[in-house]
Write an enzyme that holds these catalytic residues in place. Structure first.
Site, PDB file in Angstrom:
ATOM      1  N   TYR A 142     -36.697  22.658   6.169  1.00 23.85           N
ATOM      2  CA  TYR A 142     -37.159  21.688   7.175  1.00 23.85           C
ATOM      3  C   TYR A 142     -37.705  22.396   8.409  1.00 23.85           C
ATOM      4  O   TYR A 142     -36.993  23.174   9.044  1.00 23.85           O
ATOM      5  CB  TYR A 142     -35.984  20.802   7.562  1.00 23.85           C
ATOM      6  N   ASN A 214     -33.611  29.391   7.168  1.00 22.36           N
ATOM      7  CA  ASN A 214     -33.747  28.294   8.137  1.00 22.36           C
ATOM      8  C   ASN A 214     -32.389  27.664   8.378  1.00 22.36           C
ATOM      9  O   ASN A 214     -32.264  26.461   8.395  1.00 22.36           O
ATOM     10  CB  ASN A 214     -34.713  27.250   7.529  1.00 22.36           C
ATOM     11  N   SER A 248     -31.471  25.069   6.142  1.00 23.19           N
ATOM     12  CA  SER A 248     -31.525  25.321   4.707  1.00 23.19           C
ATOM     13  C   SER A 248     -31.869  26.782   4.460  1.00 23.19           C
ATOM     14  O   SER A 248     -32.329  27.486   5.348  1.00 23.19           O
ATOM     15  CB  SER A 248     -32.642  24.485   4.047  1.00 23.19           C
ATOM     16  N   SER A 286     -27.591  21.405   5.050  1.00 25.27           N
ATOM     17  CA  SER A 286     -28.362  22.542   4.548  1.00 25.27           C
ATOM     18  C   SER A 286     -28.704  22.359   3.070  1.00 25.27           C
ATOM     19  O   SER A 286     -27.882  21.927   2.273  1.00 25.27           O
ATOM     20  CB  SER A 286     -27.510  23.806   4.724  1.00 25.27           C
ATOM     21  N   GLY A 287     -29.937  22.670   2.740  1.00 28.14           N
ATOM     22  CA  GLY A 287     -30.342  22.672   1.341  1.00 28.14           C
ATOM     23  C   GLY A 287     -30.407  24.103   0.863  1.00 28.14           C
ATOM     24  O   GLY A 287     -31.403  24.795   1.071  1.00 28.14           O
TER      25      GLY A 287
END
Lengths: 367, 367, 367, 367
Positions: A142, A214, A248, A286-287
């Site tokens: 993101y 990120n 992420s 978070s991904g």
């Protein structure tokens, strides 16, 4: 893109990492793997959705040379925290392989990155795709803190450009490609890479890792075991908009070591420790999704396969050095994404400072 | 779209199914759920990539009324055979919920369906999306036998149109929306739906299923236990192009029964038996991915949540009637997608006949 | 067992950990949770299978008071590296809960620990088990370096003894219970525990972690970020037999924070970072399996359930402090299992030294 | 055990199944695979826990000849409904293989079956197990309707006896081994097997399936598509005790077709359709866990492996005939477990009738 600008890397400022990197200390050390970027930086000031400011991009990682890109690589995947997207995951889990370029971009353009990769492939290989489908891997983090993410600035052409740009040499790092608008531990981050050489049974194998980083809060940052984040309050991030701690990390691991799909899942899972070494622990928002592939085994494209395929693999019992290589290269790639960077401002005056090298060195006692 | 054309359904030709359907025998029997379509049918003759012929579309399934669409529903997912795509899966596996419309389209437009859903939501709810991301569900099956799938004819506007079209009344079936170009057991298929009422503890709960059916060989077709496919060689499919047996089925299960995420995974898994009842057994090339959600529990959108949420659920020990409802409604929805249809020709003269009702009735001994 | 011997803990020798422990800094800080041990230490010298030397035991962790032990707790599980066993996993994955005591023992007695737990329960609750089955959790790590593991010295009575011994006070650590014969980073280890208090929405929640630690190479050991293992070559492990680097860690996480099954899986996954903080990275030969449960929601035993159950949960969006508590308490519990220990010799003169406190303090600069 | 009694099989009473069975129509058609039983039937009348009545046993399935039993087979697993136990699952999921005999018994003796398998192996191969552990597969279904399941009548010696009994010829079916006390669709069931030959690329491969069948309600029974259960109300089951509908099915699939671990997971998943064909749909209380293994690839035992292993596999794209073979052989094995049987009474006068052949034939129109 062929000549990365002269950006410093973590080793350049004196950080010492365990393990032995390959020539470029990059994912492109794995023969046949190439990386390309499209970087979009435009406009300043107040956000106008659809206008900007734009701080985003696309990264393409090609697991094989373009001419062989329809030939799958064995692969495995792990979702440490699934608050993110990686298309192609069902396919990889099912058949342990994928083909075509992997793309990484911002959260709201992950779909176009996927479809445009198919569009590119269908144009490149019209005969093959005349009656065939594709399920490519596209991932995201993101960048809405700096970028007009709802403006959907990534087009299919931008995605193709990243694929066409891909080269197998040194890899640019920091605020480039999909990493353009990213931040990590409240410092400017984005794209980073590293590699390791593993000696096994008389052969040198290479494992290379690429991250789009990120994630993380400033106070959590650790460097080589030292809780350095809490001593680096300056310069602060400047925030004029709501921030939902939307963070992420995507990790892509390539190797020429011969491994089967179930073993590549094992590799992917170890990226967790590399993230942990920098202080991350997978926040809710978070991904954190990791992909590992091996270029070692080759076979014809589906539909034209051998009747019975022969695959080589290192026994599971001998995988520990490969696991260590994943941990080490993930940690170093994350730090490279930080060290390579410069300050960036974006939408609504939001500002993310670079990790200050001198303050860091001083805090770490590196001279 | 508000007034579905008068198409026959499986019950109309005399097929008797177990269980009790709700009013519409459709997924829209679950209060708050709506379905919308965009259907694209254009051109004939030889395939020219980017020109046509076009036989495709988009389906949108809204789990809640538009005004509440940012409020997640608890959800669970199952990939019976992952040779397909359903975005949002990592998120659902991680946090057991999703928000926004679910879209279903062709394999090569799944990405645009995903991104365009976000674009629509960001326009509808600009305040909410000012600093928020979305990970919507978009799924697909392959229509390249009839459709110029590499022409990428689905645009973001088509996706929005399907969402905006969504209504909560009777649901059109057959060659509409994402189901436009699909085939099943070598008969024309596509969109289908059915529902069941489950009585539990003095309450009537509703479970509705929607399928985009695109799987199976003619010889495998079973109807109500009878291996009818082998007696229905006529009319044959006409095939002028390579066909890679690229088949799939997406199943979306909605219910107002109060269930937790882990229970919705259990529901999703039971769609397998409904497919099996029609003769399918998940071919290698099939993307068979199932999603189940419950509208029963409500809570504010993330970021504005209650401090501690209260959720209701039926104990796992009492789920068997819900499992049976999934099996029954999946089977019936697949047959509805076949019975509602008419012949369709497409690219390069490829032709898929409708399931002939009279021959079927005669073979089944239904008068 | 009520009065743990005066063994030092990691904090006692000056190590400073983040976060706030609850009263006992143990898993028993979670109300209703109790821990019991059976410890078997017998014989010296050459291994005679079935005779000894014996260095093993059983640990029992009761998630609820004995009288409520048939009432399930919501639970989730994660296998970081599945080279180990945890029975009951299929059930937990399916229905998100388990009942009865959790047992932990050596690899070759995991089955008897499981069955004997049922035997105990069937005697305690004969009416309930008259027509009911149980699928209890029993886990294991390998103690064959010190113990006659193929001698199968654990009996059903030993398992019952551990269950009956369970108390809710301070928890003994080190070479007790299932941890009796274990080693970690080539130092004597075994059982360890720690806890954290998490403030949320005006309430203090408690999270407690118990480990059976048996993993890692000496050189990998890190303490509070410092790579201390490489400076602690002395005293060495003495090895007279083949050692297959058979290592593992079982982590059991208890909390009174109200969480749903999918959230407990998320908790369990974070134990990975606690292990990483000590230098572990999940060797191939390691069985690293983690279980998390919440005591917050109660409901009647199956078969006598309410018609619709009400469950409370903290929204996923607020779980980060719980994640941090898992990381911190797992790291501290592992170090407690080391610090509490003394030297141990076992079969065939194999010898595992205790982690030397003074050398450690000196290496870490703690005075 | 070498000469199975003359029991009828499903084909003997005129049922016609698709596909071509191998010589024995049994899992032992796969070269190297053997099956052994221990059957315990003792006592009548009122249940006295620990005394009886006893209606239980152990089944052992050896994936390789005894001398090679420490050499792993590639394997994959699927839990359709995890209300049951299969030990070794974490290991199989992690490294895609297992060694040693697979055992199947009743729910409360699954642990002893597991540990006793290790005890047997450690005695057979003392050198290998001098510093090695094992994580064998032991599975279970519930026989407490007829058997004194809490009496724990299975001993380690009984388990060894089943292993030692194993032969590679015809396989006894019905109320033998672990299947002794089982019921399916309220008829007496238990052990059943079937096989199929698959021609691929000029080679005949064999796939054999073994089930321990213990699931389903009478009304649900379907035979070859006909809902025959509802016409077979007689003779009824006689039930004097609480019954919790505790049902399950374990499916073990063996093949000599060369397949990788991820492919064996795919095979295992298809057993679902075979169960569905008989009318099962995985009730909540059912432990439906499936294991598939391939004997095709061989390599030395761990610790003495080749440096790089070569494995053969059929491409995923050509697996459909194997999938069909799983569906067909699972369905037939379940019916064999029913057809082979006789009435049985057990604890407290509970009584399970055999499926009446004449009534069945008449209902199916078979003469």
């Amino acid at each position: 893109m062929n000549t990365p600008p002269q950006k410093p890397r973590a080793r350049d400022i004196g950080l010492k990492f365990p393990g032995t990197p390959a020539t470029l200390n990059a994912i492109t050390d794995v023969k046949g793997v190439s990386v390309g970027y499209t970087t979009l930086i435009e406009g300043h000031g107040k956000l106008v959705v659809g206008k900007g400011p734009v701080r985003t991009g696309v990264t393409a990682i090609l697991p094989r040379p373009v001419n062989d890109i329809c030939q799958p690589v064995f692969a495995g995947m792990f979702s440490l925290n699934g608050n993110g997207e990686m298309t192609g995951s069902h396919y990889i889990e099912e058949v342990g392989k994928f083909a075509l370029p992997v793309t990484i971009t911002n959260t709201h353009s992950c779909g176009i990155a996927r479809d445009a990769t198919i569009r590119w492939a269908a144009k490149q290989f019209p005969d093959y795709f005349e009656g065939e489908f594709a399920l490519p891997v596209a991932a995201e983090t993101y960048d809405g803190f700096l970028n007009d993410i709802n403006g959907m600035h990534i087009t299919a052409d931008h995605v193709e450009e990243a694929i066409v740009n891909a080269t197998s040499g040194a890899v640019d790092e920091g605020s480039v490609g999909g990493g353009t608008g990213m931040k990590c531990f409240d410092f400017k981050a984005g794209s980073g890479t590293a590699s390791r050489v593993i000696q096994y049974a008389g052969t040198d194998y290479t494992l290379g890792t690429f991250v789009q980083a990120n994630f993380g809060d400033r106070a959590d940052l650790k460097i080589l075991g030292q809780p350095i984040g809490q001593f680096l309050a300056e310069p602060p991030i400047l925030q004029n908009t709501r921030d939902s701690h939307l963070s992420s990390i995507i990790v892509i691991i390539a190797t020429d070591a011969p491994l089967l799909p179930h073993q590549l899942k094992r590799l992917a899972r170890r990226a967790t420790f590399g993230i942990g070494n920098t202080g991350g622990f997978a926040h809710h928002g978070s991904g954190d999704i990791f992909l590992a592939f091996s270029t070692a085994n080759t076979y014809a494209t589906p539909g034209r396969t051998e009747e019975v395929l022969l695959s080589r693999h290192i026994p599971d019992e001998h995988m520990d050095p490969l696991f260590a290589a994943v941990v080490q290269s993930t940690e170093e790639a994350i730090l490279n994404s930080l060290i390579a960077n410069r300050d960036m401002n974006g939408r609504d005056g939001n500002f993310v400072p670079a990790l200050p090298h001198e303050a860091l060195k001083s805090a770490m006692g590196i001279y």
